[in-house]
Design an enzyme around this catalytic site. Structure first.
Site, PDB file in Angstrom:
ATOM      1  N   ARG A  63     -68.964 -37.730  36.060  1.00 37.02           N
ATOM      2  CA  ARG A  63     -67.688 -37.180  36.547  1.00 37.02           C
ATOM      3  C   ARG A  63     -67.523 -37.411  38.052  1.00 37.02           C
ATOM      4  O   ARG A  63     -66.434 -37.724  38.523  1.00 37.02           O
ATOM      5  CB  ARG A  63     -67.609 -35.688  36.237  1.00 37.02           C
ATOM      6  CG  ARG A  63     -67.414 -35.417  34.762  1.00 37.02           C
ATOM      7  CD  ARG A  63     -67.183 -33.961  34.529  1.00 37.02           C
ATOM      8  NE  ARG A  63     -66.907 -33.695  33.123  1.00 37.02           N
ATOM      9  CZ  ARG A  63     -66.399 -32.562  32.679  1.00 37.02           C
ATOM     10  NH1 ARG A  63     -66.109 -31.608  33.523  1.00 37.02           N
ATOM     11  NH2 ARG A  63     -66.180 -32.384  31.402  1.00 37.02           N
ATOM     12  N   ASP A 172     -54.744 -21.411  37.733  1.00 32.62           N
ATOM     13  CA  ASP A 172     -55.936 -22.235  37.524  1.00 32.62           C
ATOM     14  C   ASP A 172     -56.453 -22.665  38.899  1.00 32.62           C
ATOM     15  O   ASP A 172     -55.685 -22.748  39.864  1.00 32.62           O
ATOM     16  CB  ASP A 172     -55.609 -23.466  36.674  1.00 32.62           C
ATOM     17  CG  ASP A 172     -56.837 -24.012  35.953  1.00 32.62           C
ATOM     18  OD1 ASP A 172     -56.978 -23.783  34.736  1.00 32.62           O
ATOM     19  OD2 ASP A 172     -57.673 -24.669  36.611  1.00 32.62           O
TER      20      ASP A 172
HETATM   21  C1  LIG Z   1     -61.438 -24.860  28.933  1.00 35.81           C
HETATM   22  S1  LIG Z   1     -60.074 -24.472  29.964  1.00 35.81           S
HETATM   23  C2  LIG Z   1     -59.391 -23.066  29.094  1.00 35.81           C
HETATM   24  C3  LIG Z   1     -57.890 -23.151  28.959  1.00 35.81           C
HETATM   25  C4  LIG Z   1     -57.256 -22.041  28.146  1.00 35.81           C
HETATM   26  N1  LIG Z   1     -57.526 -20.738  28.741  1.00 35.81           N
HETATM   27  C5  LIG Z   1     -57.704 -22.081  26.722  1.00 35.81           C
HETATM   28  O1  LIG Z   1     -58.499 -21.253  26.290  1.00 35.81           O
HETATM   29  O2  LIG Z   1     -57.266 -23.002  26.012  1.00 35.81           O
HETATM   30  C6  LIG Z   1     -60.881 -23.697  31.357  1.00 35.81           C
HETATM   31  C7  LIG Z   1     -60.003 -23.658  32.602  1.00 35.81           C
HETATM   32  O3  LIG Z   1     -60.602 -22.772  33.547  1.00 35.81           O
HETATM   33  C8  LIG Z   1     -60.375 -23.298  34.829  1.00 35.81           C
HETATM   34  N2  LIG Z   1     -61.347 -22.730  35.774  1.00 35.81           N
HETATM   35  C9  LIG Z   1     -62.659 -23.008  35.890  1.00 35.81           C
HETATM   36  N3  LIG Z   1     -63.195 -22.322  36.921  1.00 35.81           N
HETATM   37  C10 LIG Z   1     -62.196 -21.591  37.461  1.00 35.81           C
HETATM   38  C11 LIG Z   1     -62.123 -20.675  38.556  1.00 35.81           C
HETATM   39  N4  LIG Z   1     -63.185 -20.382  39.311  1.00 35.81           N
HETATM   40  N5  LIG Z   1     -60.922 -20.111  38.833  1.00 35.81           N
HETATM   41  C12 LIG Z   1     -59.838 -20.404  38.084  1.00 35.81           C
HETATM   42  N6  LIG Z   1     -59.838 -21.255  37.044  1.00 35.81           N
HETATM   43  C13 LIG Z   1     -61.007 -21.841  36.729  1.00 35.81           C
HETATM   44  C14 LIG Z   1     -60.534 -24.793  34.639  1.00 35.81           C
HETATM   45  O4  LIG Z   1     -59.896 -25.534  35.678  1.00 35.81           O
HETATM   46  C15 LIG Z   1     -59.889 -25.008  33.267  1.00 35.81           C
HETATM   47  O5  LIG Z   1     -58.544 -25.406  33.357  1.00 35.81           O
END
Ligand SMILES: C[S@@+](CC[C@H](N)C(=O)[O-])C[C@H]1O[C@@H](n2cnc3c(N)ncnc32)[C@H](O)[C@@H]1O
Length: 304
Positions: A63, A172
């Site tokens: 990545r 996000d």
């Molecule tokens: C797997 S996705 C989940 C999306 C949605 N909530 C779902 O369940 O389909 C995880 C998301 O969490 C975000 N994320 C990860 N660390 C984060 C942080 N410290 N603060 C805010 N968002 C975060 C990532 O950028 C990503 O878009």
């Protein structure tokens, strides 16, 4: 301290998840040493609460290789020094973005949307219809499918919802994925989980074969960048919080702290929805009562 949650469904997609194969030594001869991996992991933990699994260093490397190529850097040590320097702060954001996993879907874990429609929203819609304020939050909203699914559920109950004081905060950490979410343009295959009525009323077909969210959906959702691991600017309470498939990427301490903050951010009769492999750990169970599958309410004195 809560025990670390183990990613299940998204194990294939996140560098924190268990390995499927051995570490990638790098097809371009650029090696990520253990020392550099540890440096990247320390930054990811400090900045975003992310817990990177050393056994997934091959995925972290591949990545970040994209970032090295974009910058014309051919040494991970140089890259690490750059993101640690004052000049590298924008690249630091890009690095965190590269390390996050954005897997999502419309009406993912659909039972949560049934609970939202049948149990959480009815009293909230009554409140909104008589002029009251209703606030929902999709925390870690990725490409927007989750908050737009919340909005479709609201519109299904009240087509007039955009004219009421109902808002969904969709946040996000990843600016790039937020731009995708804001654009609200999806391929037709992504709309498969929607019923025909939602497909025709909530999306408009585009000449390029894609579909775009209708203004009524946009009116309900506000997208904002927000790092869950940093201070939050909002002070109002939320009636509903979706934070699904986000905690699994955090270390145990960050998960516990976040659950305590969600408990404080929820209205007394509020709802918290977590992802299918996420749990409230023993240290935070006094703050919530369970009210369905990975569905929690403030305890208000009741037992977990
Ligand atoms: C797997 S996705 C989940 C999306 C949605 N909530 C779902 O369940 O389909 C995880 C998301 O969490 C975000 N994320 C990860 N660390 C984060 C942080 N410290 N603060 C805010 N968002 C975060 C990532 O950028 C990503 O878009």
């Amino acid at each position: 301290m809560t025990p670390a949650l183990r990613p299940i469904a998204e194990a294939e997609a996140h560098p924190g998840a268990p390995p499927e194969q051995g570490p990638d030594q790098g097809s371009e001869g650029i090696v990520m040493t253990e020392q550099v991996f540890n440096g990247v992991a320390a930054i990811a933990r400090r900045e975003a609460g992310l817990a990177l699994n050393p056994a997934r260093s091959g995925m972290v490397r591949s990545r970040l290789m994209r970032r090295l190529r974009a910058l014309g850097i051919n040494d991970f040590g140089v890259y690490l020094a750059y993101v640690s320097s004052p000049d590298g702060q924008e690249e630091l954001r890009q690095m965190i973005s590269a390390l996050t996993t954005n897997v999502t879907n419309f009406f993912r874990e659909s039972h949560h949307f049934d609970t939202l429609r049948d149990r959480a929203l009815p009293p909230l819609m009554t409140r909104a219809a008589s002029g009251g304020r209703v606030r929902l939050w999709s925390a870690g909203c990725s490409a927007g499918q989750e908050p737009y699914s919340m909005a479709m559920t609201i519109l299904g109950l009240d087509p007039d919802a955009p004219n009421r004081d109902i808002r969904i905060l969709a946040s996000d950490i990843d600016d790039a994925i937020l731009s995708t979410a804001r654009a609200g343009i999806y391929d037709r295959a992504a709309l498969e989980p929607l019923d025909p009525r939602q497909r025709s009323t909530c999306f408009h077909p585009r000449p390029d074969g894609m579909a775009e969210v209708a203004p009524a959906l946009r009116a309900l959702v506000r997208f904002r960048p927000l790092n869950l691991h940093a201070p939050w600017p909002m002070s109002q309470k939320f009636d509903v919080i979706f934070c699904r498939n986000v905690l699994i990427y955090f270390d145990a301490e960050t998960q516990a702290a976040l659950l305590r903050r969600f408990a404080a951010a929820l209205a007394p009769e509020g709802w918290l929805f977590l992802g299918h492999s996420e749990r409230v750990g023993p240290g935070e169970q006094s703050l919530f009562r369970r009210d369905g599958v990975t569905t929690f309410r403030p305890s208000n004195g009741a037992r977990f």
